[in-house]
Design an enzyme around this catalytic site. Structure first.
Site, PDB file in Angstrom:
ATOM      1  N   SER A 182      51.730  57.808  43.424  1.00  0.00           N
ATOM      2  CA  SER A 182      52.823  58.156  42.795  1.00  0.00           C
ATOM      3  C   SER A 182      52.868  59.579  42.228  1.00  0.00           C
ATOM      4  CB  SER A 182      52.839  57.076  41.619  1.00  0.00           C
ATOM      5  OG  SER A 182      52.319  57.394  40.578  1.00  0.00           O
ATOM      6  N   LYS A 183      53.885  59.931  41.682  1.00  0.00           N
ATOM      7  CA  LYS A 183      54.118  60.986  41.137  1.00  0.00           C
ATOM      8  C   LYS A 183      52.898  61.705  40.127  1.00  0.00           C
ATOM      9  CE  LYS A 183      58.601  62.295  42.379  1.00  0.00           C
ATOM     10  NZ  LYS A 183      58.953  61.175  42.798  1.00  0.00           N
ATOM     11  N   ARG A 184      52.615  60.798  39.492  1.00  0.00           N
ATOM     12  CA  ARG A 184      51.481  61.306  38.384  1.00  0.00           C
ATOM     13  C   ARG A 184      50.016  61.540  39.112  1.00  0.00           C
ATOM     14  NH1 ARG A 184      48.171  56.449  37.542  1.00  0.00           N
ATOM     15  NH2 ARG A 184      49.147  54.941  38.707  1.00  0.00           N
ATOM     16  N   HIS A 185      49.875  61.235  40.469  1.00  0.00           N
ATOM     17  CA  HIS A 185      48.810  61.971  40.970  1.00  0.00           C
ATOM     18  C   HIS A 185      48.734  63.256  41.559  1.00  0.00           C
ATOM     19  CE1 HIS A 185      48.570  57.237  41.296  1.00  0.00           C
ATOM     20  NE2 HIS A 185      47.384  57.457  40.710  1.00  0.00           N
TER      21      HIS A 185
END
Length: 484
Positions: free
Chosen positions: A245-248
């Site tokens: 996801s984006k947070r990675h």
RNA sequence: GGCCCCUUCGUCUAAUCGGUUAGGACACCAGCCUUUCAAGCUGACAACAGGGGUUCGAAUCCCCUAGGGGUCACCA
């Protein structure tokens, strides 16, 4: 044409990330290796979350990677009538029915089931409504969804090319919704209708869809269709083993692109995530991959992606790329850094080419490539702190640099060979090692302690800039001494 | 929680029908090379999740346990 037809069907609710791109790649490799047709379909039935700029980016990413398709892009949002027609047919055949249960009631039922720790399945409340009951709902202004009538007993078996036969009890599958109350189809239905109408023979997608597959097979069967082959490829997980996801951080293809990765590197890296040709080679072009690929060799384990290996591959491709191609690929990065203009004269272009040729071995990305090239374009660099301490604080450092500048000032011609010879004779005459001449010079003319061969740099920089930078460094050393 | 999938070095992976000192790559470390940094070369470190079976012999077949992941929406 082999009659094989595959599709890549992303939904435009985000950027194409490495997992989706890998699925697209496997579809591509498979279909090209068997000589079939590759369809691109945009699954955009979720009007709320779909965005057209994501579609543009997605297409740009596919093109950049070189994953060319033969048909499409088709848009589900433009095919809505097809799903409704298919659903109506199922209703007329009593294979589907309207359901008037309110979304709130269903939610509370589901919630109580969850607190009681049992699985919730739609109980089939509206399976056998009488005409009167229906009329009451309609008069009350209730909107209906359409549900597929599913078997309560037996098993649905998914024959997966990678995982073998996977069985699901039909008792675990409820009468799920195929058309929502707003008239739009659900994914499980739209996808099946399209796959059927587009005559898709092989569905290659991520493993997260495996649990959906029995529902889709039930849809296909109800529609009287033959089942396509399925291949569920392992997922790509973030370093913490969770779904991407984006947070990675950088997971989107576009991000890798702006960070200066080459498409060949990304393709090569992604291909080896969940697949291996078996030998000990690891560097493959897209064409190599097509000739070696087989679905049977795709493995079952989810892979964690690790950018170290990607970076290594990227540096390999930066080193091995055709120089003109590399220059073209690198230009936007040099422009963005303000090193070069959009339009280059022939000598400027030639110079850029020489710069890149000398630094390419030292960069893992094109961002780095531009970074290690700055002193070829700029005079206002700082001296590396450690290097400054080591080479500029020595007794007579300024004087030494002036001596070198003086020696170079009259050197004719000024190239790699002559500068190197001059430095060696200087080292003999002054009775100091070549290294203690070279190190301060490097720091003076590049601001750095590492980099390409010094004489290569001097030749590229030219006499004027080399001499000027040596003198500037000498002045800097003097100035600092004066402070104490 | 139900259902489904999966389990080889830190990471990506290899190992035709069960017989290998369990191989390679990245990363890390050491050495060589070198004007430096890279690159390159050489070497080192490092794994069959655990437990039971079956078998002369299991990473490979079976069972159990544990762990990880996915999915259970009027998202896709």
């Amino acid at each position: 044409m082999s009659g094989i037809k595959v599709r890549f069907a992303p939904s435009p609710t985000g950027e194409l990330h490495i997992g989706g791109a890998r699925t697209a790649l496997f579809n591509y490799l498979y279909v090209r290796s068997v000589g079939g047709t590759f369809v691109l379909r945009i699954d955009d039935t979720d009007l709320e979350r779909s965005r057209s700029d994501y579609i543009d980016k997605l297409i740009a990413s596919m093109r950049w990677l070189g994953l060319n398709w033969d048909e499409g892009p088709y848009y589900q949002s433009k095919r809505l009538h097809k799903y409704n027609r298919a659903a109506e047919k199922l209703i007329s055949e009593k294979k589907a029915y309207h359901c008037y249960c309110s979304i709130e009631d269903l939610a509370t039922d589901r919630e109580t089931a969850r607190t009681e720790n049992r699985t919730y399945l739609y109980p089939g409340t509206c399976r056998n409504l009488t005409l009167e009951e229906v009329n009451i709902f309609i008069k009350a202004g209730k909107k209906a969804v359409t549900r597929l009538l599913t078997p309560d007993q037996g098993v649905t078996v998914v024959k997966d090319e990678i995982r073998g036969a996977v069985s699901f009890e039909n008792s675990g599958i409820d009468d799920f919704i195929i058309i929502k109350s707003n008239g739009l189809p659900t994914y499980n239905f739209a996808s099946v209708v399209d796959d059927l109408q587009m005559e898709i023979t092989d569905i290659i997608r991520a493993e997260e869809h495996l649990s959906n597959t029995p529902r889709q097979q039930l849809c296909a069967l109800a529609l009287g269709s033959r089942l396509p082959r399925f291949a569920h490829v392992p997922m790509i997980l973030a370093p913490d083993r969770s779904k991407l996801s984006k947070r990675h951080g950088a997971t989107a293809v576009e991000e890798f692109r702006t960070e200066g990765f080459l498409p060949e590197a990304l393709i090569n890296y992604m291909a080896l995530l969940g697949w291996s040709p078996g030998g000990e080679e690891e560097l493959f072009s897209l064409a190599d991959l097509v000739s070696k690929f087989s679905l049977q060799k795709v493995n079952k384990t989810a892979a964690i992606y690790d950018t170290d290996k990607l970076a290594w591959m990227n540096s390999h491709y930066i080193r091995e790329y055709n120089l003109d191609k590399l220059v073209e690929a690198a230009r936007p990065f040099f422009e963005k850094k303000g090193l070069i203009d959009n339009e280059l004269t022939v000598p400027e272009c030639d110079y850029l080419k020489k710069v890149i040729a000398t630094v390419r071995e030292r960069a893992k990305t094109m961002l780095e490539l531009a970074d290690v090239s700055t002193y070829f374009y700029r005079d206002n660099y700082d001296y590396d702190e450690k290097g400054d301490k080591k080479h500029f604080t020595k007794e007579g450092a300024a004087e030494l640099m002036r001596t070198m500048a003086e020696a170079l000032r009259k050197l004719e011609p000024f190239d790699m060979e002559t500068t190197e010879m001059k430095y060696h004779s200087l080292s003999e005459n002054l009775e100091i090692s070549a290294g203690s001449l070279i190190a301060p010079t490097r720091l003076a003319i590049t601001g750095r302690t590492g980099g390409p061969g010094l004489f290569e740099i001097m030749a590229l920089l030219g006499r004027e800039r080399t001499v000027e930078r040596l003198e500037r460094a000498a002045a800097y050393v003097d100035h600092r001494l004066a402070l104490f």
